[in-house]
Motif scaffolding. Structure first.
Motif, PDB file in Angstrom:
ATOM      1  N   TRP A 121      37.661  49.284 -15.649  1.00 16.27           N
ATOM      2  CA  TRP A 121      38.407  48.802 -14.484  1.00 16.27           C
ATOM      3  C   TRP A 121      39.164  47.533 -14.825  1.00 16.27           C
ATOM      4  CZ3 TRP A 121      37.688  43.894 -12.835  1.00 16.27           C
ATOM      5  CH2 TRP A 121      36.484  43.252 -13.157  1.00 16.27           C
ATOM      6  N   SER A 175      40.153  52.516  -9.241  1.00 20.27           N
ATOM      7  CA  SER A 175      41.108  52.169  -8.192  1.00 20.27           C
ATOM      8  C   SER A 175      41.895  50.917  -8.547  1.00 20.27           C
ATOM      9  CB  SER A 175      40.367  51.969  -6.868  1.00 20.27           C
ATOM     10  OG  SER A 175      39.425  50.913  -6.965  1.00 20.27           O
ATOM     11  N   PRO A 186      42.571  58.124  -6.759  1.00 21.73           N
ATOM     12  CA  PRO A 186      42.495  56.947  -5.893  1.00 21.73           C
ATOM     13  C   PRO A 186      43.772  56.788  -5.065  1.00 21.73           C
ATOM     14  CG  PRO A 186      41.938  56.384  -8.166  1.00 21.73           C
ATOM     15  CD  PRO A 186      42.517  57.768  -8.190  1.00 21.73           C
ATOM     16  N   GLU A 241      44.888  54.189  -4.024  1.00 19.01           N
ATOM     17  CA  GLU A 241      45.524  52.945  -4.461  1.00 19.01           C
ATOM     18  C   GLU A 241      46.667  53.173  -5.442  1.00 19.01           C
ATOM     19  OE1 GLU A 241      41.450  51.925  -3.009  1.00 19.01           O
ATOM     20  OE2 GLU A 241      42.298  53.479  -4.327  1.00 19.01           O
TER      21      GLU A 241
END
Length: 291
Positions: A97, A121, A144, A146
């Protein structure tokens, strides 16, 4: 990373200036590494986390090698990085991430590896990203929403993974999108919102038919967001093998259809079904009875 056996390791680990080492680009004074371009060069082994200690690195290109192991989370420290390409290696594990910290990143290409887990995300924070390629991995879970924040995104390639759920409507906000590929995710369902820059619907799943004489009953799983389905038919050739011979038979709004004039001869009947909205249709799913 097997430097002795690289295809080209000219001047590596020598006393020559860094900008003379193969694949290395530096600033004018030669003391800061700006680019590492070692694609298709016989690299193997794991990525050293020390790559995260190159604070001015703008491009890291190691595609088409035999790099294994996980992507070091330390790559998230490369605040100036604009281009990260690790495609067609043997990388495993999850996508860190921490890559969402790379706010200057324009290209993130991790396709053709063995990456698992979900798409972070945090990648939706990459405001300057123009190309995202995560195709050909083993990524699971939902896309996601996002990713709909990537206002600069032009190319999105997520094909040939294990993604599931519905296509998030937020992807319809990608006004600059010119390439989209979500195929090869059997558990993914849905259409891009109507009016999206690039139209797309998933191919209908579980397409089957049963036949009694000249009556064929067709059915398939519904595709979210599809306004209608196009039914294709030919009584002599396979729609899958020879789609140019298949004719549009009908358009329906339900995920079932009865054809009362099917061929009952030796060759059987071949059908195709595509999910559509006003922007376009998916690839065909095909079925045949084999008679």
């Amino acid at each position: 990373m097997g430097g002795v056996n690289w295809t080209d390791n000219a001047r590596w680990a020598s006393s020559r200036p860094l900008d003379e080492w193969y694949g290395v680009t530096t600033n004018p004074s030669g003391d800061i590494v700006l680019e590492l371009r070692l694609g298709d060069n016989g690299l193997f082994g794991t990525l050293p986390p020390e790559l995260g200690d190159l604070p001015s690195l703008q491009r890291l290109d190691l595609n088409d090698n035999q790099v294994q192991g996980e992507i070091p989370v330390e790559l998230g420290n490369l605040a100036d990085l604009q281009h990260l390409s690790l495609t067609r290696n043997q990388l495993r594990g999850e996508i860190p991430w921490e890559l969402g910290n790379l706010t200057h990143l324009e290209v993130l290409a991790l396709g053709g590896n063995r990456l698992e887990g979900e798409i972070p995300s945090e990648l939706g924070d990459l405001a300057n990203l123009r190309e995202l390629n995560l195709s050909g991995n083993r990524l699971r879970g939902e896309i996601p929403p996002e990713l709909g924040n990537l206002s600069a995104l032009e190319k999105l390639h997520l094909q040939d993974n294990l993604l599931e759920g519905t296509i998030p409507p937020e992807l319809g906000d990608l006004a600059n999108l010119t390439e989209l590929n979500l195929t090869g995710n059997a558990a993914l369902n849905g259409c891009m919102p109507e009016g999206s820059a690039v139209p797309f619907c998933t191919t209908p799943q579980a397409f089957v038919f049963t036949r009694v004489g000249r009556t064929a009953e067709l059915s398939w799983e519904p595709v979210d967001g599809a306004s209608h389905y196009n039914i294709y038919y030919d009584d002599l050739w396979s729609c899958e093998e020879n789609p140019q011979y298949c004719d549009l038979l009908d358009s329906v709004t339900e995920n079932a259809y009865t054809h009362t004039e099917a061929n009952d001869g030796y060759w059987g009947s071949q059908y195709g079904v595509a999910a559509c909205n006003q922007d376009g249709c998916s690839a065909w799913a095909t079925a045949e009875d084999g008679n």
